[in-house]
Design an enzyme around this catalytic site. Structure first.
Site, PDB file in Angstrom:
ATOM      1  N   ASN A 209       0.845  -1.196   0.000  1.00  0.00           N
ATOM      2  CA  ASN A 209       0.000   0.000   0.000  1.00  0.00           C
ATOM      3  C   ASN A 209       0.877   1.242   0.000  1.00  0.00           C
ATOM      4  O   ASN A 209       2.105   1.141   0.016  1.00  0.00           O
ATOM      5  CB  ASN A 209      -0.972  -0.037   1.184  1.00  0.00           C
ATOM      6  CG  ASN A 209      -0.231  -0.065   2.497  1.00  0.00           C
ATOM      7  OD1 ASN A 209       0.564   0.821   2.804  1.00  0.00           O
ATOM      8  ND2 ASN A 209      -0.459  -1.112   3.295  1.00  0.00           N
ATOM      9  N   ASP A 277      -4.219  -6.066   5.034  1.00  0.00           N
ATOM     10  CA  ASP A 277      -5.255  -6.898   5.660  1.00  0.00           C
ATOM     11  C   ASP A 277      -5.203  -8.336   5.161  1.00  0.00           C
ATOM     12  O   ASP A 277      -5.540  -9.260   5.886  1.00  0.00           O
ATOM     13  CB  ASP A 277      -6.636  -6.318   5.378  1.00  0.00           C
ATOM     14  CG  ASP A 277      -6.834  -5.002   6.120  1.00  0.00           C
ATOM     15  OD1 ASP A 277      -6.450  -4.944   7.293  1.00  0.00           O
ATOM     16  OD2 ASP A 277      -7.337  -4.036   5.512  1.00  0.00           O
ATOM     17  N   LYS A 287       8.460 -17.777  -9.949  1.00  0.00           N
ATOM     18  CA  LYS A 287       7.745 -16.662 -10.568  1.00  0.00           C
ATOM     19  C   LYS A 287       6.551 -17.186 -11.379  1.00  0.00           C
ATOM     20  O   LYS A 287       6.703 -18.145 -12.156  1.00  0.00           O
ATOM     21  CB  LYS A 287       8.720 -15.910 -11.483  1.00  0.00           C
ATOM     22  CG  LYS A 287       8.127 -14.667 -12.060  1.00  0.00           C
ATOM     23  CD  LYS A 287       9.093 -13.991 -13.004  1.00  0.00           C
ATOM     24  CE  LYS A 287       8.362 -12.912 -13.767  1.00  0.00           C
ATOM     25  NZ  LYS A 287       9.057 -12.513 -14.974  1.00  0.00           N
ATOM     26  N   PRO A 305      -2.854 -11.756  10.361  1.00  0.00           N
ATOM     27  CA  PRO A 305      -3.152 -11.566  11.787  1.00  0.00           C
ATOM     28  C   PRO A 305      -3.313 -10.084  12.081  1.00  0.00           C
ATOM     29  O   PRO A 305      -2.681  -9.241  11.438  1.00  0.00           O
ATOM     30  CB  PRO A 305      -1.897 -12.124  12.481  1.00  0.00           C
ATOM     31  CG  PRO A 305      -0.827 -12.083  11.441  1.00  0.00           C
ATOM     32  CD  PRO A 305      -1.503 -12.257  10.122  1.00  0.00           C
ATOM     33  N   ASP A 306      -4.162  -9.740  13.023  1.00  0.00           N
ATOM     34  CA  ASP A 306      -4.313  -8.343  13.426  1.00  0.00           C
ATOM     35  C   ASP A 306      -3.341  -8.083  14.580  1.00  0.00           C
ATOM     36  O   ASP A 306      -3.530  -8.585  15.689  1.00  0.00           O
ATOM     37  CB  ASP A 306      -5.756  -8.061  13.830  1.00  0.00           C
ATOM     38  CG  ASP A 306      -5.987  -6.569  13.966  1.00  0.00           C
ATOM     39  OD1 ASP A 306      -5.207  -5.912  14.694  1.00  0.00           O
ATOM     40  OD2 ASP A 306      -6.915  -6.047  13.339  1.00  0.00           O
ATOM     41  N   ILE A 307      -2.308  -7.320  14.289  1.00  0.00           N
ATOM     42  CA  ILE A 307      -1.222  -7.137  15.265  1.00  0.00           C
ATOM     43  C   ILE A 307      -1.716  -6.330  16.467  1.00  0.00           C
ATOM     44  O   ILE A 307      -1.516  -6.697  17.616  1.00  0.00           O
ATOM     45  CB  ILE A 307      -0.017  -6.448  14.580  1.00  0.00           C
ATOM     46  CG1 ILE A 307       0.428  -7.305  13.395  1.00  0.00           C
ATOM     47  CG2 ILE A 307       1.124  -6.238  15.563  1.00  0.00           C
ATOM     48  CD1 ILE A 307       1.282  -6.591  12.391  1.00  0.00           C
ATOM     49  N   PHE A 325      -4.233   3.280  15.176  1.00  0.00           N
ATOM     50  CA  PHE A 325      -4.647   4.298  14.217  1.00  0.00           C
ATOM     51  C   PHE A 325      -5.846   3.749  13.469  1.00  0.00           C
ATOM     52  O   PHE A 325      -6.003   2.538  13.355  1.00  0.00           O
ATOM     53  CB  PHE A 325      -3.513   4.613  13.224  1.00  0.00           C
ATOM     54  CG  PHE A 325      -2.599   5.697  13.706  1.00  0.00           C
ATOM     55  CD1 PHE A 325      -1.706   5.461  14.728  1.00  0.00           C
ATOM     56  CD2 PHE A 325      -2.653   6.975  13.143  1.00  0.00           C
ATOM     57  CE1 PHE A 325      -0.872   6.460  15.198  1.00  0.00           C
ATOM     58  CE2 PHE A 325      -1.820   7.983  13.601  1.00  0.00           C
ATOM     59  CZ  PHE A 325      -0.926   7.738  14.631  1.00  0.00           C
ATOM     60  N   LYS A 339     -13.849   0.612  15.839  1.00  0.00           N
ATOM     61  CA  LYS A 339     -12.553  -0.083  15.701  1.00  0.00           C
ATOM     62  C   LYS A 339     -11.848  -0.168  17.047  1.00  0.00           C
ATOM     63  O   LYS A 339     -11.265  -1.185  17.402  1.00  0.00           O
ATOM     64  CB  LYS A 339     -11.699   0.685  14.692  1.00  0.00           C
ATOM     65  CG  LYS A 339     -10.689  -0.150  13.981  1.00  0.00           C
ATOM     66  CD  LYS A 339     -10.039   0.611  12.826  1.00  0.00           C
ATOM     67  CE  LYS A 339     -10.701   0.310  11.486  1.00  0.00           C
ATOM     68  NZ  LYS A 339     -10.080   1.012  10.375  1.00  0.00           N
TER      69      LYS A 339
HETATM   70  N1  CTP Z   1      -3.614  -3.171  12.262  1.00  0.00           N
HETATM   71  C1  CTP Z   1      -2.808  -4.189  12.696  1.00  0.00           C
HETATM   72  N2  CTP Z   1      -2.796  -5.381  12.044  1.00  0.00           N
HETATM   73  C2  CTP Z   1      -3.585  -5.581  10.968  1.00  0.00           C
HETATM   74  C3  CTP Z   1      -4.425  -4.536  10.507  1.00  0.00           C
HETATM   75  C4  CTP Z   1      -4.405  -3.334  11.178  1.00  0.00           C
HETATM   76  O1  CTP Z   1      -2.067  -4.015  13.674  1.00  0.00           O
HETATM   77  N3  CTP Z   1      -3.562  -6.730  10.350  1.00  0.00           N
HETATM   78  C5  CTP Z   1      -3.638  -1.922  13.035  1.00  0.00           C
HETATM   79  C6  CTP Z   1      -3.106  -0.705  12.322  1.00  0.00           C
HETATM   80  O2  CTP Z   1      -1.711  -0.529  12.570  1.00  0.00           O
HETATM   81  C7  CTP Z   1      -3.927   0.402  12.967  1.00  0.00           C
HETATM   82  C8  CTP Z   1      -5.247  -0.275  13.262  1.00  0.00           C
HETATM   83  O3  CTP Z   1      -4.981  -1.671  13.313  1.00  0.00           O
HETATM   84  O4  CTP Z   1      -3.389   0.827  14.182  1.00  0.00           O
HETATM   85  C9  CTP Z   1      -6.345  -0.022  12.285  1.00  0.00           C
HETATM   86  O5  CTP Z   1      -5.906  -0.207  10.965  1.00  0.00           O
HETATM   87  P1  CTP Z   1      -6.890   0.072   9.759  1.00  0.00           P
HETATM   88  O6  CTP Z   1      -6.189  -0.259   8.484  1.00  0.00           O
HETATM   89  O7  CTP Z   1      -7.532   1.394   9.917  1.00  0.00           O
HETATM   90  O8  CTP Z   1      -8.040  -0.974  10.074  1.00  0.00           O
HETATM   91  P2  CTP Z   1      -8.295  -2.434   9.639  1.00  0.00           P
HETATM   92  O9  CTP Z   1      -8.225  -3.331  10.813  1.00  0.00           O
HETATM   93  O10 CTP Z   1      -7.419  -2.779   8.492  1.00  0.00           O
HETATM   94  O11 CTP Z   1      -9.817  -2.345   9.219  1.00  0.00           O
HETATM   95  P3  CTP Z   1     -10.482  -1.791   7.861  1.00  0.00           P
HETATM   96  O12 CTP Z   1      -9.485  -1.979   6.768  1.00  0.00           O
HETATM   97  O13 CTP Z   1     -11.685  -2.666   7.705  1.00  0.00           O
HETATM   98  O14 CTP Z   1     -10.846  -0.369   8.129  1.00  0.00           O
END
Ligand code: CTP
Length: 403
Positions: A209, A277, A287, A305-307, A325, A339
């Protein structure tokens, strides 16, 4: 002035070692206690007796003299100080420290210490310019070692260029600035994530991104300025490493999670990274090739994973203050509030990243700070001012937690 402050001064074998009695004298004038380690090569340029006389402390030279019969083991020696200073730091000690060699007292102390390290390099210009030295310096800086100098000038060997040790008073200034930095977050450990992540498709392609890492890097720098011991876990970013911050570079979300978990426990955690995500479920080992039939690869994605959510709900090492954030393009406050609750963090910094705002990759940010029963709109600020303000809010909150 600086009573109770202790330095371990490691003197290695450059001609500039002859300036170290002067350095010790100036530090002692400021009431800083100095313990010295002298390498064998350094003792060709300055005598242990001279350093012992000016420091009023024994001078340590040999790894094996530090046994039970001495009052100080080498581990204790390396941790007893508030700060370790290597001056002059030769190309040799820089290489040893970068690779983790421990074959004499000086290198062992550097490997064993858990204290901040400053180095004042001194060497011939070609040795300084050599890619090996420059790589070693980068490695040490990324681990949070502060370099003082060198400077350009005439050298003892007759050449001219970069590599001369700075004046001892410059080292004294760096040391006193370091001690003056005792700030509201001194003694606190902070973890910050920053930048994008790269999720591999095959050996040459990835999903990414537009995150620049500006906001996360600025937060790490500001927390360090307030005295925190900061670890920055960063995805691929062009931002320079902030000074006095330990930087861990990773590529993917899974690597970022592992690096964060390894950095626990900590007091403060700020998740500013734009973590991808999704990743490709099965990364291709080779490749991906066009097969001539016009068929397009069917990339199956799986969730990363959501950190932030993982660390916020850590069973036994949850940081005291967890900040996330929320990058939103519509219903910014409502989405961010939801969130915060979903990810169980204490605060969330909501930012509008719709294309018109130019926040992603840009220099400015318009944010709301959202806590449990609070939503505060901040004016449009540069990312470094957002970082400054946030660091001060964090310091105030940590003070309240302590009260
Ligand atoms: N974050 C994280 N790990 C992930 C996704 C997000 O730690 N896999 C953290 C980001 O660093 C940020 C927060 O979660 O502090 C929110 O990130 P954001 O991109 O706004 O939200 P998402 O969880 O990706 O949700 P969405 O894309 O549906 O808005």
């Amino acid at each position: 002035m600086y009573q109770k402050k202790r330095i371990l001064l490691i003197v290695t074998g450059g001609i500039a070692a002859y300036k170290t009695p002067e350095l010790v004298r100036r530090l002692r004038e400021r009431s800083i206690d100095v313990q010295c380690i002298l390498t064998k090569a350094a003792s060709e340029f300055v005598t242990p007796l001279a350093l012992s006389a000016v420091s009023s402390n024994p001078v340590y030279q040999d790894l094996f003299e530090l046994d039970e019969s001495s009052d100080m083991g080498h581990i204790q020696l390396s941790r007893n100080a508030d700060l370790v200073v290597v001056a002059p730091a030769t190309a040799d000690i820089i290489a040893k420290a970068a690779t983790g060699l421990a074959n004499d007292l000086a290198s062992t102390a550097l490997l064993a210490t858990d204290k901040p390290v400053m180095m004042s390099p001194a060497m011939n210009v070609r040795m300084w310019d050599h890619p090996a030295t420059q790589n070693n310096l980068q490695t040490l800086k990324s681990r949070g070692v502060t370099m003082i100098g060198p400077e350009e000038g005439d050298m003892a060997c007759g050449e001219h260029g970069m590599g001369r040790m700075v004046d001892p008073m410059d080292i004294v200034d760096a040391v006193t600035n370091f001690f003056d930095q005792d700030g509201p977050l001194t003694g606190k450990k902070a973890l910050v994530t920053s930048g994008p992540t790269h999720e591999p498709i095959d050996p040459v392609r990835y999903i990414a991104n537009r995150s620049s890492g500006k906001q996360g890097h600025a937060i790490a720098a500001e927390l360090a300025k307030l005295g925190a011991d900061v670890t920055l876990v960063s995805g691929p970013s062009q931002q320079p490493d902030p000074t006095s911050v330990k930087v861990i570079k990773i590529e993917s979300a899974r690597d970022m999670l592992a690096a964060c978990e390894n950095s626990l426990p900590c007091d403060i955690a700020v998740f500013a990274a734009a973590v991808a995500d999704w990743r490709v479920d099965l990364e291709a080992e080779q490749k991906l090739k066009k097969d001539g039939t016009g068929q397009i690869p069917d990339l199956k994605l799986t969730e990363n994973p959501d950190i932030l959510a993982t660390i916020s709900q850590h069973p036994d090492k949850r940081p005291t203050l967890v900040i996330g954030f929320a990058a939103e393009t519509e219903h910014v406050i409502e989405h961010a509030q939801a969130k915060r609750e979903r990810k169980k963090c204490d605060w969330i910094i909501a930012n509008d990243v719709s294309p018109a705002t130019n926040t992603f990759g840009g220099d400015e940010n318009t944010v709301h700070l959202i806590a449990k029963n609070q939503c505060e709109a901040w004016p449009k600020l540069t990312k470094s001012d957002v970082a400054k303000r946030l660091a001060h809010y964090i310091a105030d909150q940590m003070k309240e937690e302590q009260a």
